[in-house]
Design a protein around this motif. Structure first.
Motif, PDB file in Angstrom:
ATOM      1  N   ALA A 340       0.845  -1.189   0.000  1.00 46.96           N
ATOM      2  CA  ALA A 340       0.000   0.000   0.000  1.00 46.96           C
ATOM      3  C   ALA A 340       0.877   1.235   0.000  1.00 46.96           C
ATOM      4  N   LEU A 341       0.370   2.297  -0.623  1.00 44.36           N
ATOM      5  CA  LEU A 341       1.060   3.586  -0.640  1.00 44.36           C
ATOM      6  C   LEU A 341       0.278   4.543   0.243  1.00 44.36           C
ATOM      7  N   LEU A 342       0.957   5.095   1.268  1.00 41.72           N
ATOM      8  CA  LEU A 342       0.339   6.050   2.185  1.00 41.72           C
ATOM      9  C   LEU A 342       0.774   7.452   1.797  1.00 41.72           C
ATOM     10  N   LYS A 343      -0.190   8.332   1.569  1.00 42.40           N
ATOM     11  CA  LYS A 343       0.100   9.702   1.151  1.00 42.40           C
ATOM     12  C   LYS A 343      -0.272  10.662   2.272  1.00 42.40           C
ATOM     13  N   ASN A 344       0.534  11.724   2.420  1.00 40.66           N
ATOM     14  CA  ASN A 344       0.339  12.742   3.455  1.00 40.66           C
ATOM     15  C   ASN A 344       0.478  12.142   4.849  1.00 40.66           C
ATOM     16  N   VAL A 345       1.468  11.310   5.038  1.00 36.10           N
ATOM     17  CA  VAL A 345       1.719  10.691   6.335  1.00 36.10           C
ATOM     18  C   VAL A 345       3.048  11.199   6.867  1.00 36.10           C
ATOM     19  N   SER A 346       3.076  11.562   8.141  1.00 36.93           N
ATOM     20  CA  SER A 346       4.311  12.070   8.742  1.00 36.93           C
ATOM     21  C   SER A 346       5.156  10.947   9.313  1.00 36.93           C
ATOM     22  N   ASN A 347       4.505   9.852   9.716  1.00 38.48           N
ATOM     23  CA  ASN A 347       5.266   8.761  10.327  1.00 38.48           C
ATOM     24  C   ASN A 347       4.469   7.465  10.208  1.00 38.48           C
ATOM     25  N   ALA A 348       5.128   6.398   9.811  1.00 41.11           N
ATOM     26  CA  ALA A 348       4.519   5.070   9.741  1.00 41.11           C
ATOM     27  C   ALA A 348       5.585   4.056  10.113  1.00 41.11           C
ATOM     28  N   THR A 349       5.299   3.210  11.087  1.00 43.81           N
ATOM     29  CA  THR A 349       6.266   2.235  11.562  1.00 43.81           C
ATOM     30  C   THR A 349       5.646   0.849  11.572  1.00 43.81           C
ATOM     31  N   VAL A 350       6.527  -0.164  11.627  1.00 45.63           N
ATOM     32  CA  VAL A 350       6.070  -1.549  11.707  1.00 45.63           C
ATOM     33  C   VAL A 350       5.255  -1.738  12.990  1.00 45.63           C
ATOM     34  N   GLY A 351       4.114  -2.377  12.861  1.00 45.12           N
ATOM     35  CA  GLY A 351       3.224  -2.582  13.997  1.00 45.12           C
ATOM     36  C   GLY A 351       2.051  -1.631  14.016  1.00 45.12           C
ATOM     37  N   ASP A 352       2.168  -0.478  13.299  1.00 45.81           N
ATOM     38  CA  ASP A 352       1.034   0.441  13.209  1.00 45.81           C
ATOM     39  C   ASP A 352      -0.117  -0.224  12.456  1.00 45.81           C
ATOM     40  N   VAL A 353      -1.320   0.235  12.755  1.00 46.00           N
ATOM     41  CA  VAL A 353      -2.521  -0.282  12.094  1.00 46.00           C
ATOM     42  C   VAL A 353      -2.976   0.723  11.045  1.00 46.00           C
ATOM     43  N   VAL A 354      -3.289   0.194   9.850  1.00 44.31           N
ATOM     44  CA  VAL A 354      -3.823   1.011   8.762  1.00 44.31           C
ATOM     45  C   VAL A 354      -5.308   0.700   8.638  1.00 44.31           C
ATOM     46  N   ARG A 355      -6.126   1.736   8.741  1.00 44.71           N
ATOM     47  CA  ARG A 355      -7.572   1.565   8.567  1.00 44.71           C
ATOM     48  C   ARG A 355      -7.984   2.198   7.241  1.00 44.71           C
ATOM     49  N   VAL A 356      -8.515   1.365   6.348  1.00 41.99           N
ATOM     50  CA  VAL A 356      -8.908   1.813   5.016  1.00 41.99           C
ATOM     51  C   VAL A 356     -10.425   1.970   4.997  1.00 41.99           C
ATOM     52  N   ASN A 357     -10.886   3.163   4.650  1.00 41.84           N
ATOM     53  CA  ASN A 357     -12.316   3.412   4.519  1.00 41.84           C
ATOM     54  C   ASN A 357     -12.718   3.070   3.089  1.00 41.84           C
ATOM     55  N   VAL A 358     -13.119   1.820   2.877  1.00 38.37           N
ATOM     56  CA  VAL A 358     -13.463   1.377   1.526  1.00 38.37           C
ATOM     57  C   VAL A 358     -14.784   1.970   1.063  1.00 38.37           C
ATOM     58  N   GLY A 359     -15.481   2.691   1.967  1.00 39.09           N
ATOM     59  CA  GLY A 359     -16.686   3.398   1.554  1.00 39.09           C
ATOM     60  C   GLY A 359     -16.395   4.688   0.841  1.00 39.09           C
ATOM     61  N   THR A 360     -15.114   5.078   0.782  1.00 39.72           N
ATOM     62  CA  THR A 360     -14.722   6.325   0.099  1.00 39.72           C
ATOM     63  C   THR A 360     -13.843   5.993  -1.094  1.00 39.72           C
ATOM     64  N   TYR A 361     -14.350   5.150  -1.967  1.00 38.87           N
ATOM     65  CA  TYR A 361     -13.576   4.722  -3.138  1.00 38.87           C
ATOM     66  C   TYR A 361     -13.309   5.893  -4.069  1.00 38.87           C
ATOM     67  N   GLN A 362     -12.057   6.019  -4.531  1.00 37.07           N
ATOM     68  CA  GLN A 362     -11.662   7.054  -5.468  1.00 37.07           C
ATOM     69  C   GLN A 362     -10.900   6.389  -6.614  1.00 37.07           C
ATOM     70  N   PRO A 363     -11.477   6.298  -7.798  1.00 41.81           N
ATOM     71  CA  PRO A 363     -10.702   5.738  -8.919  1.00 41.81           C
ATOM     72  C   PRO A 363      -9.401   6.502  -9.133  1.00 41.81           C
ATOM     73  N   THR A 364      -9.475   7.815  -8.953  1.00 38.03           N
ATOM     74  CA  THR A 364      -8.272   8.652  -8.958  1.00 38.03           C
ATOM     75  C   THR A 364      -8.316   9.529  -7.731  1.00 38.03           C
ATOM     76  N   LEU A 365      -7.176   9.966  -7.266  1.00 38.52           N
ATOM     77  CA  LEU A 365      -7.097  10.758  -6.056  1.00 38.52           C
ATOM     78  C   LEU A 365      -7.898  12.042  -6.214  1.00 38.52           C
ATOM     79  N   GLY A 366      -8.854  12.271  -5.314  1.00 38.95           N
ATOM     80  CA  GLY A 366      -9.684  13.464  -5.357  1.00 38.95           C
ATOM     81  C   GLY A 366     -11.092  13.200  -5.828  1.00 38.95           C
ATOM     82  N   ALA A 367     -11.326  12.112  -6.574  1.00 37.68           N
ATOM     83  CA  ALA A 367     -12.677  11.778  -7.043  1.00 37.68           C
ATOM     84  C   ALA A 367     -13.328  10.836  -6.043  1.00 37.68           C
ATOM     85  N   GLN A 368     -13.662  11.376  -4.881  1.00 40.91           N
ATOM     86  CA  GLN A 368     -14.094  10.543  -3.753  1.00 40.91           C
ATOM     87  C   GLN A 368     -15.608  10.398  -3.717  1.00 40.91           C
ATOM     88  N   SER A 369     -16.066   9.179  -3.410  1.00 39.34           N
ATOM     89  CA  SER A 369     -17.486   8.945  -3.163  1.00 39.34           C
ATOM     90  C   SER A 369     -17.724   8.885  -1.666  1.00 39.34           C
TER      91      SER A 369
END
Length: 503
Positions: A340-369
């Protein structure tokens, strides 16, 4: 020494001396052996004819009986010291073993003799012993439980329902008609006004007035100045001294020798701390205004509200986000991939949890539902070589199975349930965030508590405690706006989370 001599043809007498050494064994009897042959072959009997044999002579101790008689018996004590010569018996014992030289101590005991002490030295060939030590065990992984504890400090949050204070401004207007052609005529027109009037103020429905009453002023007489109106209003119990500020102005709206219109305007600003917020408009109780000159007419006396005093109103909603320390990110994932590619993140380390809101699908960045449906992953690796422009590529603990694309989400630590792999409670899986029903701006503490405990993520029946306080007059708050700290009017709700974990 043994000796013998013949008594007759069938008898002999023999005698002997005791042995010089008994070998350390008590003597019980003597054995006399005899034989017709010097070879002593038949001492134990013969099958042919009696030619020899032996006799067992028991050892008989001599006993003597002595009887003493005396007319007067005196006990005598005697010390008897017996000295005998005993030759210690010496034995040689030889053992042949493979090992270390052994030294044995053998003590031989005999009745009425001194203990015999024997020293035995054994000699053995010295061979080094070789041993093979083999360790055989079942390999079991050790499982250790690390438990950390901290003192229980309950989370307390401050909810402020307020409005920036803006004082109520009302205007008392007296309308005169007459000659307004010159400034002098305008002054004459005002001076021709006589009579009196009274005002009343009802604060019984005022939320932010300390005194709830409906008093009426004393008669306000001509000449009509700002000071006279101020004194009359300040004398009211629900306003008090310093409760208002009066500014008087005059305004000619129609210039004419006859029929000109002059307005006497008295702006009343409610500045007292005991009378704040939205205040009822002053009520005209009596109007006895008159004219004192011909050609002057009193056309009207009225009161209007120019600025409504600010106070909280309406309703609000509260949204609860489950216990976490996260930052919002944009996430790009690919179907069937654990990268996965994380954008606009200041810090990400091993063990952190990533929560993906699949209800906000964007075919391209910015075209959010719109929508909210979450999937949780844990970061197992971070590719440090692919960190640039606040973007980082990470490896997740499982592949993404939904349609790939860009999604909103967050990354960090969740801790609503410490036993869950991702730290998320069952309630938070189903509702995060969760929003309350509508809450009135002046809700009581119990009302707010009931609305919060209606959320599935907050235990009911004691999950939280709520208390409400009026914000003291003159209290300022800085909400981060450009105006800085401002005086507010409203309520503070202290909310204590009793059963929800951590921060």
């Amino acid at each position: 020494m043994i000796s013998a001599h013949t008594v007759d043809e069938t008898s002999i007498i023999t005698s002997w001396n005791p042995p010089e050494r008994d070998g350390g064994v008590k003597l019980n009897n003597f054995r006399i052996e005899y034989d017709l042959s010097s070879s002593f072959n038949d001492v134990n009997g013969s099958t042919m004819e009696p030619r020899g044999g032996h006799l067992e002579i028991p050892l008989i101790r001599e006993m003597q009986s002595v009887q003493l008689e005396a007319s007067s018996l005196v006990s005598e004590e005697q010390w008897i010291v017996a000295t005998v010569e005993v030759t210690n018996e010496r034995q040689t014992v030889r053992t042949n073993v493979t090992g270390v030289d052994e030294i044995q101590l053998i003590t031989v005991m005999a009745d009425e003799v001194q203990d015999t002490v024997m020293t035995v030295t054994t000699t053995a060939y010295d061979y080094d012993e070789e041993q093979t030590l083999s360790i055989d065990a079942t390999d079991l992984d050790e499982v250790q439980t690390l438990r950390t504890e901290v003192d229980a400090i309950l989370e307390k949050q401050l909810l402020t329902v307020s409005a920036t204070r803006h004082n109520e401004v009302q205007q008392v207007t007296i309308t005169l008609m007459g000659n307004t052609s010159t400034a002098k005529e305008v002054a004459n027109l005002e001076n021709a006004l006589g009579g009196s009037y009274q005002l009343g103020l009802d604060t019984r429905t005022c939320e932010w007035c300390e005194t709830l009453s409906a008093p009426t002023t004393a008669s306000i007489d001509a000449p009509f100045t700002a000071a006279r109106l101020n004194n009359s209003l300040s004398a009211l119990a629900n306003i008090g001294s310093g409760g208002v500020e009066i500014v008087k102005t005059t305004k000619v709206t129609n210039v004419a020798e006859r029929g000109g219109v002059l307005l006497l305007l008295f702006n009343v600003t409610f500045i007292g701390d005991n009378i704040r917020g939205d205040i009822e408009t002053l009520e005209i109780k009596t109007n006895l205004l008159t004219n004192t000159s011909v050609g002057v007419f009193v056309n009207d006396l009225q009161v209007d509200t120019l600025v409504t005093g600010a106070q909280p109103s309406g309703s609000f909603y509260l949204t609860y986000h489950c216990e976490s320390r996260t930052e919002a990110v944009d996430i790009q994932v690919t179907t069937g991939s654990a990268t996965a590619l994380l954008k606009n993140v200041s810090n990400a380390t091993v063990g952190d949890v990533v929560r993906v809101n699949v209800g906000t699908y964007q075919p391209t960045l910015g075209a959010q539902s719109a929508g909210a449906s979450y999937i949780y992953y844990q970061i197992t690796a971070v590719d440090n070589k692919k960190q640039h422009d606040n973007q980082v590529e990470v490896t997740l603990d499982s592949e993404f199975s939904d349609t790939g694309g860009w999604f909103t989400g967050d990354v960090g630590v969740f801790y609503s349930n410490s036993s869950d792999p991702y730290g998320v409670s069952e309630a938070c899986y189903g509702a995060d965030p969760e929003t309350t029903l509508r809450i009135d701006h002046n809700a009581s503490a119990d009302y707010l508590r009931e609305k919060l405990e209606a959320l599935s993520v907050i235990p009911s029946g004691g999950g939280i405690t709520v208390s409400r306080f009026d914000i003291p007059a003159g209290n300022s708050r800085d909400f981060g706006g450009s105006e800085g700290a401002v005086e507010v009017i409203g309520y503070d709700f202290n909310i204590t989370f009793v059963e929800n974990n951590g921060d």
